[in-house]
Design a protein around this motif. Structure first.
Motif, PDB file in Angstrom:
ATOM      1  N   ASP A  47       0.799  -1.287  -0.011  1.00  0.00           N
ATOM      2  CA  ASP A  47       0.141  -0.247  -0.080  1.00  0.00           C
ATOM      3  C   ASP A  47       0.609   1.176  -0.117  1.00  0.00           C
ATOM      4  N   HIS A  49       0.570   3.601  -2.503  1.00  0.00           N
ATOM      5  CA  HIS A  49      -0.483   4.811  -2.996  1.00  0.00           C
ATOM      6  C   HIS A  49       0.377   5.902  -3.468  1.00  0.00           C
ATOM      7  N   ASP A  89      -1.534  -2.381  -4.444  1.00  0.00           N
ATOM      8  CA  ASP A  89      -1.783  -0.698  -4.102  1.00  0.00           C
ATOM      9  C   ASP A  89      -0.525   0.053  -4.148  1.00  0.00           C
ATOM     10  N   HIS A 124      -6.544  -0.787  -6.145  1.00  0.00           N
ATOM     11  CA  HIS A 124      -6.229   0.676  -6.559  1.00  0.00           C
ATOM     12  C   HIS A 124      -5.158   0.591  -7.729  1.00  0.00           C
ATOM     13  N   HIS A 200      -2.880  -9.299  -1.756  1.00  0.00           N
ATOM     14  CA  HIS A 200      -2.984  -7.808  -1.433  1.00  0.00           C
ATOM     15  C   HIS A 200      -4.003  -7.890  -0.502  1.00  0.00           C
ATOM     16  N   HIS A 235      -3.981  -4.188   2.285  1.00  0.00           N
ATOM     17  CA  HIS A 235      -5.336  -3.571   1.878  1.00  0.00           C
ATOM     18  C   HIS A 235      -5.978  -3.145   3.233  1.00  0.00           C
ATOM     19  N   HIS A 237      -4.556  -1.623   5.765  1.00  0.00           N
ATOM     20  CA  HIS A 237      -3.690  -0.356   6.320  1.00  0.00           C
ATOM     21  C   HIS A 237      -3.520  -0.394   7.657  1.00  0.00           C
TER      22      HIS A 237
END
Ligand code: ZN
Length: 302
Positions: A47, A49, A89, A124, A200, A235, A237
């Motif tokens: 993650d 992002h 992600d 994402h 994930h 996923h 977080h």
């Protein structure tokens, strides 16, 4: 297989860094004496992002700065990890092409240091944009059609990377039958070494499926195959570990980017394998976080 990024040359690194405008601070470390590799040491990230615009802030976090800090922390280990994973992600929100360019620029120092990097897909991410961002030499035929899976053979464990991206921007994930078949066959052909599965999505709960839709099918494969010791995911977080009734470890990686709950740590996990366990150390982006350096030992089930 998922995207397996091989180490890159320093010259190539500098070229990429100039594009991403971030090479300066890390370059001296790269040109220091080469570190020795520790075959039992692995960097686990999830993650990230990262947005195309490196200045993007979400939930009061600059994601590029977080990834940059994590990469620097991995590079600061006294011995080089045998490999690194980003468990989905990578992209900011909907897997835009520019997100991957930025993310690849940020992880380039790891590759220039000789750390092989394996990337998995999350909800994402966008499969096509993800592919388009890398050179064709870094792509390979996948044993499962339309999905990216990999078996990474480590000295003390096999790492199986699965692809749970069903639809971009749709929260739950799905592995699907053909991927589960590949997993079953691969596990059955590799019974002698401990196996760790990276996906994930988190285990989904009946009635509230925000995680993996085919959780029961996956657990039905993992639980009876005793060489499988852990399912590692991102996923949610939210960092944490637990064990199910079969002794399988369920490891929720912290996000490199923002935590969903204020106060929860962002960072990465430094995993060290022994013959009977995996030791995890939480490395926080904010090294003054009370959980920074937290250690957990996952003893392998028999
Ligand atoms: Zn995420």
């Amino acid at each position: 297989m998922p995207i397996r990024l091989k180490p890159i040359s320093r010259r190539d690194f500098l070229r990429r860094s100039l594009i991403a405008c971030l090479g300066g601070a890390l370059a001296p470390r790269l040109f220091a004496a080469t570190r020795r590799t520790d075959a039992d040491s692995w960097a686990l990230l999830a993650d990230t992002h990262v947005a195309a615009d490196l200045a993007t802030v979400s939930r009061e976090v600059n994601m590029a700065a977080n990834l940059r800090a994590v990469v620097a922390d991995v590079l600061a280990l006294s011995r080089k990890p045998a490999g690194a994973f980003i468990v989905g992600d990578l992209a900011f929100s909907k897997g835009e092409a520019g997100d991957y360019q930025s993310a690849l620029g940020l992880v380039a120092p790891l590759r220039a240091d000789g750390v092989p990097l394996t990337l998995a897909l999350g909800n994402h991410d966008d499969r096509q944009n993800f592919f388009d961002a890398i050179t064709s030499s870094e792509r390979a035929a996948t044993p499962v059609q339309d999905r990216q899976v990999a078996l990474i053979r480590g000295e003390r464990a096999n790492w199986l990377v699965l692809d749970s991206l069903e639809k971009t921007l749709q929260t739950p994930g799905l592995l699907g039958e053909s991927q589960l078949d590949w997993l079953t066959k691969t596990l059955d052909a590799n019974k002698r070494k401990p196996a760790v599965v990276l996906v994930h999505h988190n285990p989904g709960q009946a009635g509230n499926i925000a995680g993996l839709k085919d959780t029961e099918a996956l657990l039905g494969i993992l639980r009876p195959r005793k060489q499988v010791k852990a399912w590692i995911f991102g996923h949610t977080h939210a960092w944490g570990c637990r064990q199910d009734e079969s002794g399988l470890h369920l490891v929720n990686l912290p996000p490199v980017a923002y935590a969903f709950k204020a106060g929860n740590p962002s960072g990465w996990i430094h995993a060290t394998l022994t013959s009977r366990a995996m030791k995890l150390e939480l490395r926080c982006v904010d090294q003054s976080h009370p959980q920074h350096g937290e250690k957990v030992e996952l003893k392998w089930r028999k």
